[in-house]
Design a protein around this motif. Structure first.
Motif, short mmCIF file in Angstrom:
data_model
loop_
_atom_site.label_atom_id
_atom_site.label_comp_id
_atom_site.label_asym_id
_atom_site.label_seq_id
_atom_site.Cartn_x
_atom_site.Cartn_y
_atom_site.Cartn_z
N ARG A 143 6.75 17.20 4.26
CA ARG A 143 5.31 16.98 4.37
C ARG A 143 4.74 18.02 5.38
NH1 ARG A 143 3.02 11.31 4.90
NH2 ARG A 143 0.75 11.59 5.35
N GLU B 191 -1.25 18.34 -2.96
CA GLU B 191 -2.14 18.81 -3.89
C GLU B 191 -3.85 18.69 -3.75
OE1 GLU B 191 -0.63 20.79 -6.11
OE2 GLU B 191 -2.49 21.94 -6.71
N ALA B 192 -4.07 17.50 -3.31
CA ALA B 192 -5.36 17.05 -3.01
C ALA B 192 -6.06 17.74 -1.90
CB ALA B 192 -5.58 15.58 -2.86
N SER B 193 -5.10 17.64 -0.57
CA SER B 193 -5.40 18.24 0.66
C SER B 193 -5.67 19.80 0.36
CB SER B 193 -4.37 17.94 1.80
OG SER B 193 -3.19 17.84 1.36
N ILE C 292 -6.53 21.12 -2.48
CA ILE C 292 -7.73 21.49 -3.13
C ILE C 292 -9.00 21.39 -2.14
CG2 ILE C 292 -9.42 20.69 -4.88
CD1 ILE C 292 -7.06 19.97 -6.19
N GLY C 293 -8.80 20.22 -1.21
CA GLY C 293 -9.92 19.98 -0.21
C GLY C 293 -10.05 21.27 0.63
N ASP D 123 -0.89 13.06 -0.89
CA ASP D 123 -0.96 14.02 -2.01
C ASP D 123 -1.25 15.49 -1.53
OD1 ASP D 123 -1.71 15.38 -4.48
OD2 ASP D 123 -3.24 14.04 -4.99
N THR E 222 0.84 -1.27 0.07
CA THR E 222 0.06 -0.03 -0.02
C THR E 222 0.84 1.30 0.16
OG1 THR E 222 0.16 -0.06 2.38
CG2 THR E 222 -1.88 -0.91 1.19
N HIS E 223 0.51 2.07 -1.00
CA HIS E 223 1.44 3.38 -0.85
C HIS E 223 0.78 4.33 0.06
CE1 HIS E 223 2.84 1.84 -4.38
NE2 HIS E 223 1.89 1.66 -4.92
N ASP E 224 1.85 5.02 0.44
CA ASP E 224 1.37 6.05 1.51
C ASP E 224 0.82 7.18 0.60
OD1 ASP E 224 1.26 7.43 3.88
OD2 ASP E 224 3.32 8.06 4.01
N HIS E 225 -0.64 7.19 0.78
CA HIS E 225 -1.27 8.30 0.10
C HIS E 225 -1.33 9.55 0.58
CE1 HIS E 225 -3.50 4.86 -1.56
NE2 HIS E 225 -3.76 4.55 -0.47
N PHE F 144 -13.44 23.63 1.17
CA PHE F 144 -13.88 23.86 2.45
C PHE F 144 -14.35 25.41 2.85
CE2 PHE F 144 -13.91 24.07 7.14
CZ PHE F 144 -15.07 23.16 7.25
N HIS G 113 7.05 18.03 8.75
CA HIS G 113 8.59 18.42 8.30
C HIS G 113 8.49 19.14 7.04
CE1 HIS G 113 8.54 14.62 6.11
NE2 HIS G 113 8.23 14.14 7.17
#
Lengths: 206, 538
Positions: free
Chosen positions: A177, A15-17, A19-20, A13, A8-11, A24, A174
């Motif tokens: 991230r 960019e996605a957060s 946009i989210g 992203d 399982t990859h560490d999802h 909001f 960090h």
């Protein structure tokens, strides 16, 4: 039985957060948008009363609080820059300053509201119904709802920033991230921007 | 950061336990497919409550005067029926169940963009539902304002309204988070090569819906907060005694609640747009037109709220404008109907249960839509406003449209979701009984409304008796059909014959994975080539 497995990859992203978070923020703007619509309708219908009522507000505290929020927006933005340089100590310090400024804002707000309550100005007060015109009652109704809801957002924003501080202290955030820190900053700017509109609408225009 | 744990690709999501056991493997699961079923089951429970309340209302109306309940109980029943059906079933229904289950698979992703947020949305949904239930069980008196919570009655009534209003607010929050999640998922997680114009239509409608959820729901959120504050503190914004304007409440309420109709119907149209090409075995006709009309409905739907208020007091200019805009929405809806019919033209149609539901969807949707034009025109609206005609119209759209699409969708994707096939004969019987019952239940209401029977009354004049008897009988037939459908599905989910991975010969990505799908859907991320598309038949 042997399973065919894959990692399982560490999802992650960023960019996605981001946009989210922006989406909001749209919803938050619309939440306040409803209130701004109500404000404009009633201001249009009761220009005199809104003028009179606005005189009662303490412009000095309003100005101080505006400056406080502007500075806090700067500090959280600086925290985002600091984490990109991997300077954990400075990041935490800047976030702490942001939270303390937010707290100061709330303390000021507490005294401001307290003074109004002392003069018998609060929603549902008999004093208001007897001595004020309908337009003034509406003005103060909106004043308490809009600044109250804004104060609630300040509290949520503070909680968000403190949560991110804990994660930063633990090393979960960090220089590679930091989307969450950036998002808390975005949210904080939103809270700030809403105040930038509330301040002139209630304190400045006559 | 956690060490990556291997997730098997040949164990279905129904069997894979993860780190929790029993019920916890469901309520703590962030798998979009399990969350979809959580929604499905919780909605099923609330739906049955709503249906029973509906049946109680129809039973009350079987004869003039008091039949089984007092006037004030009738008010409570239609309020709770409306709140449950609108806020818990039709608004979140298709996105939360089929959107969650299928969106990631149809675009070739492992999950939605924010799986934890997705689970949180379900918890918020449950919290909202519990709040509404609390307003019924506790306090003095069940809410009796109607699901619209109109001012000033909503802060004058002595009934236990606060939890219901807050429940609706919380449910709206759940809906916002789901919409947000879907938009980000669609932007970021489409399979390589799946450009926007190669995305299947159901995800497209979810995309349009997501935007409406995001942009309209906060407005009703703040409106409901204001009504609550009005009730608690008396702030004055909607209270004429304090200078406020109750009509302003109606505006703010419908700014959300009309677009909410499109939140309901767009994913329903999306599901129909998937079913019809599969059972016609033909490329969907006018793919781009369907996409454009989806976005047009989402956009124009935002500007038509005033047609709920033609008789409430607004300027002539506003009335004409809202009426014109309302007529405009009919155009993209009609484009879709045209495209569905054209898709069937010269296709090789297979008459299976999902197709029956889709075909009857078009039928009831047309009746609902065209009767909507009667309500959108100023002159006729004044005549039938607040009559049974309106009730018939929106049940044809909301129950006929969304409900039929939901049943069509569940019969279409059932083999994928549970890996088993239902009894087709029983499913067809359930459909025809339900369809006949539905028409008998709601069609007489058009007549009653034209004759002047007002809505929301527990009593009526003797001349309305015959049509009301027909309507009540219809409600029983429909309920019987529903029982057949549900028994068939429940039994088949456990005991039905194993289904193939592609029983209908569909071409969208969900039919390329096993039934039921493995935990992370795809063993290898699918890639769309130059010539690939969602509806490439032949």
């Amino acid at each position: 039985m042997e399973h065919t497995v894959h990692q399982t990859h560490d999802h992650y992203d960023p960019e996605a957060s981001k946009i989210g978070m922006w989406l909001f923020i749209f919803t938050e703007l619309l939440l306040f948008g409803g209130l701004f619509v109500i404000y404009s309708v009633y201001r249009f219908l009761n220009p005199e009363a809104f003028h009179l009522a606005a005189e009662e507000l303490n412009r000095a505290i309003g100005t101080i609080n505006t400056i406080i929020l502007l500075v806090s927006s700067a500090t959280i933005a600086m925290a985002t820059s600091a984490i990109q340089k991997n300077n954990k100590r400075q990041t935490l310090l800047l976030m702490l300053v942001t939270v303390l400024l937010a707290l100061t804002f709330l303390v000021n707000k507490y005294f401001e509201w307290g003074a109004k309550f002392g003069h018998g100005i609060f929603p549902g007060s008999e004093h208001m119904i007897q001595t004020m015109s309908k337009g003034e009652i509406l003005f103060f109704g909106l004043y308490f709802i809009m600044t109250g809801l804004h104060a609630l957002h300040i509290i949520i924003g503070m909680a968000f920033i403190i949560f991110v501080m804990v994660l930063t202290a633990r090393g979960k955030i960090h220089s590679e991230r930091f989307a969450l820190l950036e998002n808390s900053g975005l949210y904080w700017h939103l809270v700030d921007v809403i105040w930038i509109f509330l301040f002139p609408l209630f304190y400045l225009i006559h | 950061m956690q060490a990556a744990t291997p997730i098997p690709t040949d164990v279905s999501y129904l069997e894979y336990k993860g780190k929790y056991k029993g019920i916890f493997s469901w309520i703590f699961s962030t798998d979009h497919k399990r969350i979809a079923l959580l929604y499905l089951y919780s909605m099923m429970v609330m739906f049955l409550v709503g249906v029973l309340l509906g049946l109680a209302m129809k039973l009350e109306l079987i004869a003039p005067g008091k039949t089984i309940m007092e006037a004030k109980d009738y008010n409570a029943v239609f309020t709770v029926h409306g709140v449950i059906m609108i806020f818990m079933i039709v608004v979140p229904g298709l996105p939360a169940v089929f959107g969650n289950f299928l969106l990631p698979i149809m675009i070739g992703a492992k999950d939605v963009a924010f799986p934890k947020l997705n689970l949180l949305s379900w918890y918020i949904y449950v919290l909202g539902a519990l709040l509404v239930i609390a307003s019924v069980l506790f306090g003095n008196g069940t809410p009796d304002t109607g699901w619209t919570f109109y001012a000033p009655y909503s802060f004058k009534t002595g009934t236990n309204l606060l939890p219901a209003i807050f429940g609706a607010f919380v449910l709206g929050f759940s809906s916002i988070l789901t919409g947000l999640n879907f938009i980000v998922t669609i932007h970021r997680m489409r399979a390589p090569g799946m450009t926007w114009t190669k995305m299947p239509l159901f995800p497209w409608t979810l995309y349009g819906t997501g935007w409406i959820q995001l942009l309209a729901t906060p407005v009703v959120g703040i409106t409901l907060v204001l009504v609550s504050l009005e009730r608690i503190f008396g702030i004055g914004v909607f209270d004429p005694a304090l200078g406020g304007d109750p009509i302003l409440y109606q505006h703010l309420f419908w700014i959300y609640s009309h677009p909410a109709v499109y939140i309901m119907i767009l994913p329903a149209m999306g599901a129909i747009s998937e079913i019809i090409p599969t059972f016609a075995q033909k490329h969907v006709f006018g793919y781009r037109a369907i996409v454009a009309s989806t976005l047009a409905i989402a956009f124009v739907g935002y500007f038509v709220w005033g047609h709920h208020m033609f008789t409430a007091g607004m300027s002539g200019t506003a009335q004409y404008t809202f009426s014109l805009l309302t007529f405009l929405v009919a155009i993209p809806s009609a484009i879709k109907v045209f495209n569905w019919i054209s898709t069937m033209h010269q296709g090789s149609i297979r008459l299976e249960t999902p197709f029956y539901w889709a075909a009857s969807f078009i039928f009831v949707f047309m009746i609902g839509g065209l009767s909507g034009l009667v309500l959108g025109s100023l002159a006729t609206d004044v005549y039938v406003h607040d009559t049974a005609f309106v009730v018939a119209h929106f049940h044809f759209i909301v129950f006929g449209g969304v409900g039929f699409a939901f049943f069509g969708a569940i019969h279409y994707w059932f083999p994928k979701m549970f890996g088993r096939m239902y009894d087709k004969g029983l499913a067809n019987t359930g459909w025809i009984v339900f369809f006949i019952g539905f028409l008998a239940l709601y069609a007489p209401m058009f007549y009653l409304g034209m004759k002047g029977m007002p809505r929301r009354y527990y009593d009526y004049l003797p001349e309305f008796h015959a049509a009301n008897i027909l309507s009540t009988l219809g409600s029983w037939v429909m309920a019987f059909g529903l029982v057949i459908i549900l028994i068939n599905l429940f039994r088949s989910a456990k005991h039905g014959p194993k289904a193939d991975k592609n029983p209908w010969n569909g071409k969208t990505l969900e039919w390329t994975v096993p039934s039921p799908p493995p935990v992370e859907n795809f063993a290898e991320t699918p890639v769309y080539g130059e010539k690939d598309g969602p509806y490439e038949y032949q």
